[in-house]
Design a protein around this motif. Structure first.
Motif, PDB file in Angstrom:
ATOM      1  N   GLU A  42      16.334  16.859  35.392  1.00 35.51           N
ATOM      2  CA  GLU A  42      14.887  17.089  35.452  1.00 35.51           C
ATOM      3  C   GLU A  42      14.571  17.927  36.682  1.00 35.51           C
ATOM      4  O   GLU A  42      13.755  18.864  36.617  1.00 35.51           O
ATOM      5  CB  GLU A  42      14.153  15.755  35.499  1.00 35.51           C
ATOM      6  N   ALA A  43      15.189  17.612  37.810  1.00 32.89           N
ATOM      7  CA  ALA A  43      14.957  18.359  39.045  1.00 32.89           C
ATOM      8  C   ALA A  43      15.380  19.816  38.890  1.00 32.89           C
ATOM      9  O   ALA A  43      14.763  20.725  39.456  1.00 32.89           O
ATOM     10  CB  ALA A  43      15.705  17.705  40.203  1.00 32.89           C
ATOM     11  N   LEU A  44      16.427  20.055  38.102  1.00 31.31           N
ATOM     12  CA  LEU A  44      16.924  21.412  37.886  1.00 31.31           C
ATOM     13  C   LEU A  44      16.145  22.174  36.819  1.00 31.31           C
ATOM     14  O   LEU A  44      16.257  23.400  36.716  1.00 31.31           O
ATOM     15  CB  LEU A  44      18.398  21.360  37.461  1.00 31.31           C
ATOM     16  N   GLY A  45      15.388  21.469  36.009  1.00 30.86           N
ATOM     17  CA  GLY A  45      14.744  22.109  34.871  1.00 30.86           C
ATOM     18  C   GLY A  45      15.708  22.435  33.760  1.00 30.86           C
ATOM     19  O   GLY A  45      15.467  23.342  32.954  1.00 30.86           O
ATOM     20  N   ASP A  46      16.814  21.690  33.681  1.00 30.91           N
ATOM     21  CA  ASP A  46      17.870  21.992  32.726  1.00 30.91           C
ATOM     22  C   ASP A  46      17.972  20.983  31.585  1.00 30.91           C
ATOM     23  O   ASP A  46      18.977  20.946  30.860  1.00 30.91           O
ATOM     24  CB  ASP A  46      19.226  22.068  33.443  1.00 30.91           C
ATOM     25  N   LEU A  47      16.958  20.143  31.415  1.00 25.26           N
ATOM     26  CA  LEU A  47      16.972  19.208  30.291  1.00 25.26           C
ATOM     27  C   LEU A  47      16.847  19.961  28.972  1.00 25.26           C
ATOM     28  O   LEU A  47      16.198  21.010  28.885  1.00 25.26           O
ATOM     29  CB  LEU A  47      15.821  18.209  30.417  1.00 25.26           C
ATOM     30  N   PHE A  48      17.465  19.422  27.938  1.00 24.79           N
ATOM     31  CA  PHE A  48      17.411  19.990  26.582  1.00 24.79           C
ATOM     32  C   PHE A  48      16.580  19.040  25.734  1.00 24.79           C
ATOM     33  O   PHE A  48      16.972  17.887  25.524  1.00 24.79           O
ATOM     34  CB  PHE A  48      18.823  20.125  26.026  1.00 24.79           C
ATOM     35  N   THR A  49      15.417  19.498  25.267  1.00 19.03           N
ATOM     36  CA  THR A  49      14.466  18.603  24.598  1.00 19.03           C
ATOM     37  C   THR A  49      14.017  19.171  23.256  1.00 19.03           C
ATOM     38  O   THR A  49      12.876  19.639  23.120  1.00 19.03           O
ATOM     39  CB  THR A  49      13.237  18.353  25.493  1.00 19.03           C
ATOM     40  N   PRO A  50      14.868  19.109  22.238  1.00 18.64           N
ATOM     41  CA  PRO A  50      14.474  19.614  20.919  1.00 18.64           C
ATOM     42  C   PRO A  50      13.550  18.683  20.163  1.00 18.64           C
ATOM     43  O   PRO A  50      12.959  19.069  19.153  1.00 18.64           O
ATOM     44  CB  PRO A  50      15.819  19.747  20.198  1.00 18.64           C
ATOM     45  N   GLY A  51      13.413  17.420  20.609  1.00 21.40           N
ATOM     46  CA  GLY A  51      12.635  16.427  19.865  1.00 21.40           C
ATOM     47  C   GLY A  51      13.456  15.816  18.750  1.00 21.40           C
ATOM     48  O   GLY A  51      14.601  16.219  18.502  1.00 21.40           O
TER      49      GLY A  51
END
Length: 424
Positions: free
Chosen positions: A397-406
């Motif tokens: 989350e801090a890196l902005g690297d989460l993958f969130t396709p739902g």
């Protein structure tokens, strides 16, 4: 990490998910129409999408019920959709379980039950035996989830403390024929393991369950232990006459999805190799293993030459400490992978759960490369602190690297792809 690499890996994930598309998975496996009623029970995180696909293909009214996770519902024409909690069951799940039993009540040998079963059904269908409570089943699930035990061990224990698992739902539907169409999210694709096999019995005994509890040092409520140690916990045997004539088919799996991802990579100009579709073990250890292999490829050109994509699936586990942070097994894998790849250019990876949710957060997984930990430090965050706190979600989350396709509408276990570019 470049956006081009992220987009490439996302395309592979999308190809893997598309290979498990419910309409595609069910189109060639529909059973013959019965003389009597057709009852559909759809169970799991992708159950609503499976049920909607079945209704479209069946093209006739059906009875039954759909049980899925909160937020995973999809519109069905005939079947009511009930939502409940996952991964720890709740009271809504108790109500859903009774609706499932009600749906198969009073059937005849002319009737047909179609069970659409996918991952998540174990938690979505709490059914504590007489003398036990929902709180007992919640405590059981929490203990299993934090134990680090593989899914086969967890399900062996679950099905000996339930009124619905281990084939008991199929037994309740007798004398109707039951056809189980299963989307596998378990290593090895044993349909009796998916959702703890509500319609598929196996030969795992209560003694086996007790041995697992002992060897994995799992602390369970006294009531659960008493029940598993009693004759009342005995699950139906696969040779039970009530299962005669039943059919079981695995209609989608990690193997098929990884093969689709490999084909997509090669169509885009990158050779791909599937390491395994059934990898199990502690997520952090599997992450270090994958990192070591990727380094060997990148630096020494063995056992494969770059450029190449390494693909793998299966279901890792995470042994939780007393106060764990946020995240699931895929982000735990990735945080360990990032440590093993640190300082190495030309490698980008994605790991994600094909159902769209990693653990209990809003992401399916995340991206990493050889700069991930250095970028964490650059924004004033200590990678070691995230590892110590078991908070991989916080790191990505801090890196902005989460993958969130739902939510994807299917569930064929974890998807891991490591892109290794040619070194310059």
């Amino acid at each position: 990490m470049t956006m081009d690499n992220r987009a490439f890996l996302t395309e592979l994930f999308d190809a893997a998910v598309a290979a498990a598309d419910p309409v595609k998975a069910l189109a060639d496996v529909l059973p013959a129409r019965p003389k009597g009623r057709t009852v559909v029970v759809a169970l799991g995180k992708g159950a609503a999408q499976l049920a909607a696909a079945f209704e479209k293909l069946w093209d006739a009214p059906v009875d039954g019920v759909v049980v899925t996770r909160y937020g995973y519902a999809a519109p069905c024409r005939y079947l009511p959709v009930v939502e409940a909690a996952h991964p720890v069951p709740d009271a809504a799940g108790m109500v859903a379980t009774e609706a499932v039993f009600k749906a198969v009540e009073g059937l005849t040998e002319d009737d047909l039950v179609v069970a659409l079963v996918c991952g998540g059904g174990s938690a979505l269908l709490p059914a504590p035996p007489e003398g036990l409570t929902l709180e007992d089943e919640q405590a059981l699930n929490k203990a299993l989830l934090s134990s680090g035990a593989p899914i086969g061990v967890m399900n062996a224990i679950r099905k000996h403390a339930s009124r619905i698992k281990g084939g008991r739902l199929a037994a309740a539907a007798a004398p109707a024929k039951v056809v189980s169409l299963v989307v596998s999210d378990v290593p090895g694709d044993d349909p009796a393991q998916v959702a703890s096999g509500p319609t598929v019995p196996d030969s795992v005994t209560a003694q086996d369950a007790l041995a697992h509890i002992s060897s994995w040092k799992i602390i369970l409520p006294e009531g659960i232990m008493r029940h598993i140690s009693s004759d009342a916990s005995t699950a139906p045997d696969p040779s039970d006459p009530r299962f005669m004539g039943h059919e079981v088919k695995v209609v989608a799996s990690a193997r098929l999805s990884l093969e689709a991802a490999a084909a997509r990579a090669e169509a885009m100009g990158f050779p791909a190799v599937i390491l395994s579709d059934a990898i199990e073990g502690e997520a952090k250890d599997i992450g270090l293993m994958h990192a070591a292999l990727a380094r060997e490829v990148a630096l020494r050109g063995r056992p494969f030459k770059a450029p190449i994509v390494l693909l793998s699936g299966g279901e890792t586990t995470v042994t939780l400490g007393e106060n764990p942070g946020r995240g699931g097994r895929n982000t735990a894998f990735l945080l360990s992978l990032a440590a093993g790849l640190e300082g190495l250019d030309g490698i980008t990876a994605l790991a994600a759960d094909t159902d769209g949710i990693d653990g209990s957060e809003d992401n399916a997984g995340a991206f990493v490369d050889g700069s991930s930990l250095a970028r964490l430090r650059a924004c004033g965050r200590d990678p070691g602190a995230f590892i110590e706190a078991q908070d991989p979600y916080g790191a990505f989350e801090a890196l902005g690297d989460l993958f969130t396709p739902g939510p994807t509408g299917t569930n064929v276990n974890d998807f891991r792809a490591i892109l290794i570019e040619a070194q310059v």
